[in-house]
Design a protein around this motif. Structure first.
Motif, PDB file in Angstrom:
ATOM      1  N   ALA A   1       0.905  -1.356   0.077  1.00  0.00           N
ATOM      2  CA  ALA A   1      -0.030   0.038   0.052  1.00  0.00           C
ATOM      3  C   ALA A   1       1.051   1.236   0.062  1.00  0.00           C
ATOM      4  CB  ALA A   1      -1.077  -0.019   1.147  1.00  0.00           C
ATOM      5  N   ALA A   2       1.948   1.251   0.805  1.00  0.00           N
ATOM      6  CA  ALA A   2       2.749   2.650   0.742  1.00  0.00           C
ATOM      7  C   ALA A   2       3.731   2.469  -0.625  1.00  0.00           C
ATOM      8  CB  ALA A   2       4.077   2.237   2.083  1.00  0.00           C
ATOM      9  N   LEU A   3       3.746   1.462  -1.139  1.00  0.00           N
ATOM     10  CA  LEU A   3       4.569   1.479  -2.434  1.00  0.00           C
ATOM     11  C   LEU A   3       3.518   2.131  -3.644  1.00  0.00           C
ATOM     12  CD1 LEU A   3       6.786   0.689  -4.273  1.00  0.00           C
ATOM     13  CD2 LEU A   3       5.886  -1.750  -4.675  1.00  0.00           C
TER      14      LEU A   3
ATOM     15  N   VAL B   1       7.122  19.670   1.006  1.00  0.00           N
ATOM     16  CA  VAL B   1       7.462  18.888  -0.212  1.00  0.00           C
ATOM     17  C   VAL B   1       7.465  17.476   0.123  1.00  0.00           C
ATOM     18  CG1 VAL B   1       9.129  18.054  -2.046  1.00  0.00           C
ATOM     19  CG2 VAL B   1       8.632  20.641  -1.622  1.00  0.00           C
ATOM     20  N   PRO B   2       6.572  16.611  -0.438  1.00  0.00           N
ATOM     21  CA  PRO B   2       6.658  15.210   0.068  1.00  0.00           C
ATOM     22  C   PRO B   2       8.083  14.449  -0.147  1.00  0.00           C
ATOM     23  CG  PRO B   2       4.882  15.604  -1.217  1.00  0.00           C
ATOM     24  CD  PRO B   2       5.689  16.799  -1.454  1.00  0.00           C
ATOM     25  N   VAL B   3       8.442  13.528   0.738  1.00  0.00           N
ATOM     26  CA  VAL B   3       9.633  12.687   0.818  1.00  0.00           C
ATOM     27  C   VAL B   3       9.364  11.282   0.616  1.00  0.00           C
ATOM     28  CG1 VAL B   3      11.606  11.912   1.948  1.00  0.00           C
ATOM     29  CG2 VAL B   3      10.902  14.437   1.953  1.00  0.00           C
ATOM     30  N   VAL B   4       9.854  10.754  -0.435  1.00  0.00           N
ATOM     31  CA  VAL B   4       9.599   9.037  -0.635  1.00  0.00           C
ATOM     32  C   VAL B   4      11.145   8.531   0.041  1.00  0.00           C
ATOM     33  CG1 VAL B   4       9.327   7.071  -2.036  1.00  0.00           C
ATOM     34  CG2 VAL B   4       8.166   9.057  -2.575  1.00  0.00           C
ATOM     35  N   GLY B   5      10.929   7.978   1.258  1.00  0.00           N
ATOM     36  CA  GLY B   5      12.189   7.502   1.640  1.00  0.00           C
ATOM     37  C   GLY B   5      12.497   6.082   1.330  1.00  0.00           C
ATOM     38  N   ILE B   6      13.521   5.759   0.965  1.00  0.00           N
ATOM     39  CA  ILE B   6      13.865   4.091   1.129  1.00  0.00           C
ATOM     40  C   ILE B   6      15.093   3.980   1.837  1.00  0.00           C
ATOM     41  CG2 ILE B   6      14.716   2.312  -0.405  1.00  0.00           C
ATOM     42  CD1 ILE B   6      13.486   3.747  -2.982  1.00  0.00           C
ATOM     43  N   THR B   7      14.642   3.213   3.229  1.00  0.00           N
ATOM     44  CA  THR B   7      15.527   3.140   4.441  1.00  0.00           C
ATOM     45  C   THR B   7      15.640   1.627   4.934  1.00  0.00           C
ATOM     46  OG1 THR B   7      16.710   4.431   6.117  1.00  0.00           O
ATOM     47  CG2 THR B   7      14.024   4.171   5.822  1.00  0.00           C
ATOM     48  N   ASP B   8      16.054   1.549   6.041  1.00  0.00           N
ATOM     49  CA  ASP B   8      16.428   0.175   6.441  1.00  0.00           C
ATOM     50  C   ASP B   8      15.838   0.110   8.027  1.00  0.00           C
ATOM     51  OD1 ASP B   8      18.388   1.837   7.635  1.00  0.00           O
ATOM     52  OD2 ASP B   8      19.993   0.240   7.290  1.00  0.00           O
ATOM     53  N   GLY B   9      15.393   0.988   8.812  1.00  0.00           N
ATOM     54  CA  GLY B   9      14.874   0.686  10.140  1.00  0.00           C
ATOM     55  C   GLY B   9      14.056   2.024  10.580  1.00  0.00           C
ATOM     56  N   THR B  10      13.257   1.652  11.548  1.00  0.00           N
ATOM     57  CA  THR B  10      12.348   2.539  12.071  1.00  0.00           C
ATOM     58  C   THR B  10      13.094   3.639  12.736  1.00  0.00           C
ATOM     59  OG1 THR B  10      12.094   1.298  14.169  1.00  0.00           O
ATOM     60  CG2 THR B  10      10.550   0.784  12.476  1.00  0.00           C
ATOM     61  N   ASP B  11      14.293   3.500  13.031  1.00  0.00           N
ATOM     62  CA  ASP B  11      14.799   4.539  13.709  1.00  0.00           C
ATOM     63  C   ASP B  11      16.085   5.221  12.668  1.00  0.00           C
ATOM     64  OD1 ASP B  11      16.881   2.552  13.146  1.00  0.00           O
ATOM     65  OD2 ASP B  11      18.049   2.659  15.063  1.00  0.00           O
ATOM     66  N   SER B  12      15.523   5.153  11.380  1.00  0.00           N
ATOM     67  CA  SER B  12      16.099   5.978  10.511  1.00  0.00           C
ATOM     68  C   SER B  12      15.766   7.546  10.651  1.00  0.00           C
ATOM     69  CB  SER B  12      15.612   5.570   9.039  1.00  0.00           C
ATOM     70  OG  SER B  12      16.217   6.675   8.051  1.00  0.00           O
ATOM     71  N   PRO B  13      16.729   8.191  10.474  1.00  0.00           N
ATOM     72  CA  PRO B  13      16.291   9.651  10.742  1.00  0.00           C
ATOM     73  C   PRO B  13      15.359  10.497   9.513  1.00  0.00           C
ATOM     74  CG  PRO B  13      18.524   9.421   9.909  1.00  0.00           C
ATOM     75  CD  PRO B  13      18.100   7.989  10.351  1.00  0.00           C
TER      76      PRO B  13
ATOM     77  N   GLY C   1       5.115  12.241   3.058  1.00  0.00           N
ATOM     78  CA  GLY C   1       5.356  11.373   2.074  1.00  0.00           C
ATOM     79  C   GLY C   1       5.126   9.935   2.320  1.00  0.00           C
ATOM     80  N   GLU C   2       5.846   9.094   1.938  1.00  0.00           N
ATOM     81  CA  GLU C   2       5.888   7.657   2.228  1.00  0.00           C
ATOM     82  C   GLU C   2       7.200   7.061   2.602  1.00  0.00           C
ATOM     83  OE1 GLU C   2       3.386   5.821   2.666  1.00  0.00           O
ATOM     84  OE2 GLU C   2       1.748   7.285   2.187  1.00  0.00           O
ATOM     85  N   THR C   3       7.287   6.067   3.183  1.00  0.00           N
ATOM     86  CA  THR C   3       8.526   5.300   3.611  1.00  0.00           C
ATOM     87  C   THR C   3       8.485   3.991   3.164  1.00  0.00           C
ATOM     88  OG1 THR C   3       9.009   6.779   5.445  1.00  0.00           O
ATOM     89  CG2 THR C   3      10.270   4.681   5.434  1.00  0.00           C
ATOM     90  N   LEU C   4       9.507   3.494   2.335  1.00  0.00           N
ATOM     91  CA  LEU C   4       9.616   2.244   1.775  1.00  0.00           C
ATOM     92  C   LEU C   4      10.727   1.516   2.608  1.00  0.00           C
ATOM     93  CD1 LEU C   4       9.026   2.895  -1.889  1.00  0.00           C
ATOM     94  CD2 LEU C   4       7.238   2.218  -0.175  1.00  0.00           C
ATOM     95  N   TRP C   5      10.511   0.526   3.231  1.00  0.00           N
ATOM     96  CA  TRP C   5      11.681  -0.426   4.098  1.00  0.00           C
ATOM     97  C   TRP C   5      12.198  -1.524   3.094  1.00  0.00           C
ATOM     98  CZ3 TRP C   5      11.919   2.548   8.174  1.00  0.00           C
ATOM     99  CH2 TRP C   5      10.721   3.052   8.870  1.00  0.00           C
ATOM    100  N   VAL C   6      13.470  -1.456   3.433  1.00  0.00           N
ATOM    101  CA  VAL C   6      14.381  -2.690   2.705  1.00  0.00           C
ATOM    102  C   VAL C   6      15.594  -2.892   3.679  1.00  0.00           C
ATOM    103  CG1 VAL C   6      15.481  -0.944   1.219  1.00  0.00           C
ATOM    104  CG2 VAL C   6      15.586  -3.227   0.552  1.00  0.00           C
ATOM    105  N   ARG C   7      15.904  -4.283   3.712  1.00  0.00           N
ATOM    106  CA  ARG C   7      17.156  -4.496   4.486  1.00  0.00           C
ATOM    107  C   ARG C   7      17.996  -5.293   3.666  1.00  0.00           C
ATOM    108  NH1 ARG C   7      16.191  -4.189  10.209  1.00  0.00           N
ATOM    109  NH2 ARG C   7      18.492  -4.619  10.164  1.00  0.00           N
ATOM    110  N   GLU C   8      19.156  -5.175   3.889  1.00  0.00           N
ATOM    111  CA  GLU C   8      20.095  -6.168   2.690  1.00  0.00           C
ATOM    112  C   GLU C   8      20.838  -6.879   3.845  1.00  0.00           C
ATOM    113  OE1 GLU C   8      20.411  -6.297  -0.231  1.00  0.00           O
ATOM    114  OE2 GLU C   8      19.703  -4.036  -1.018  1.00  0.00           O
TER     115      GLU C   8
END
Length: 274
Positions: A134-136, A220-232, A238-245
């Motif tokens: 849904a966020a995507l 201005v909306p930000v689409v964030g691609i990041t790896d943790g809930t503590d990401s700054p 906007g929306e945050t998309l989570w990805v872990r490597e």
């Protein structure tokens, strides 16, 4: 626990600091609660900031930061900072240490390749299992309507932002690739009607975080691609998309991140072509 009481033992890890802070944040008086909120949102700052820096970020006096450290269980700020610095160094060691961690695989290219292929498979499976579709979809909607898409991904994330720039350019979608050559900032190029895509993973790029905050400050909306809930970068409009490597000896490839970014770009292009 009352805010004036100190725990019998200080936290042993950075994660324990965050857990203890989360448990007591609502019981603290205003200034200490500001400190707690800032630490929870910006834990990456503790290892590299002074007391004055943290106080300024939290909007309090340095004495409030010192008192907060004591409430958490430390004798003072230096003790808490040492813990976070040790945690930072352990999670993100220098490259010489990372090579040492490879052990017998170091120099054996066939085994290294197999290990990175395996890590890539795990990362992609994790993405498929955890992505918020849904966020995507909402991120695609934001980018479809953007006058200009600003792409921010520095250091390790730069291959992702530069690839997005390439794909969007081929689809004739207006973009600005932010890379701060010569130390120059491109924040002034961000305008109402634009959308900013920020890609940053721990340890987070301060320059990328700054652009995200600037965009949020002007609506201005930000689409964030990041790896943790503590990401700054979590929290701006906007929306945050989570990805872990999954890493190999603390080296992380970009298998899942590039797949997510590619899917996002292609979906935006398809929507714009309708």
């Amino acid at each position: 626990m009352l805010e004036t009481e100190m725990p019998a033992q200080p936290p042993a890890t950075a994660d324990e600091v965050r857990e203890r802070t989360s448990e007591i944040v609502q019981t603290l008086p205003k200034r200490l609660r500001q400190c707690a909120d800032y630490v929870l949102k910006h834990p990456e700052k503790i290892a590299v900031s002074t007391v004055a820096d943290l106080a300024a970020g939290a909007g309090v006096q340095p004495s409030a930061v010192m008192r907060f450290c004591q409430v958490i269980g430390f004798s003072g700020f230096s003790e808490m900072q040492k813990l976070f610095r040790n945690d930072y160094a352990e999670r993100w060691p220098d490259y010489a240490t990372r090579l040492e961690r490879l052990g017998d695989r170091n120099g054996q290219v066939a085994q290294l390749l197999l290990d990175f292929v395996g890590a890539g498979h795990k990362s992609l499976n994790l993405l498929a299992e955890t992505i918020d579709f849904a966020a995507l979809e909402r991120a695609v909607t934001l980018l479809k309507a953007a006058d200009t898409i600003h792409l921010v991904g520095l250091r390790r994330s730069f291959p992702v932002s530069s690839y997005l720039s390439y794909v969007f350019d081929k689809m004739r979608i207006p973009t600005v690739l932010h890379g701060a050559p010569g130390g120059l900032s491109s924040e002034s190029a961000i305008r109402t009607g634009d959308v900013v895509v920020v890609i940053t993973m721990a340890p987070y790029s301060e320059e990328a975080v700054q652009i995200a905050r600037h965009a949020a400050s002007i609506g201005v909306p930000v689409v964030g691609i990041t790896d943790g809930t503590d990401s700054p970068i979590v929290g701006p409009p906007g929306e945050t998309l989570w990805v872990r490597e999954v890493d190999v000896g603390s080296f992380r490839a970009l298998s899942a991140t590039l797949s997510l970014a590619t899917a996002l770009a292609v979906a935006v292009g398809a929507e714009r072509s309708r």
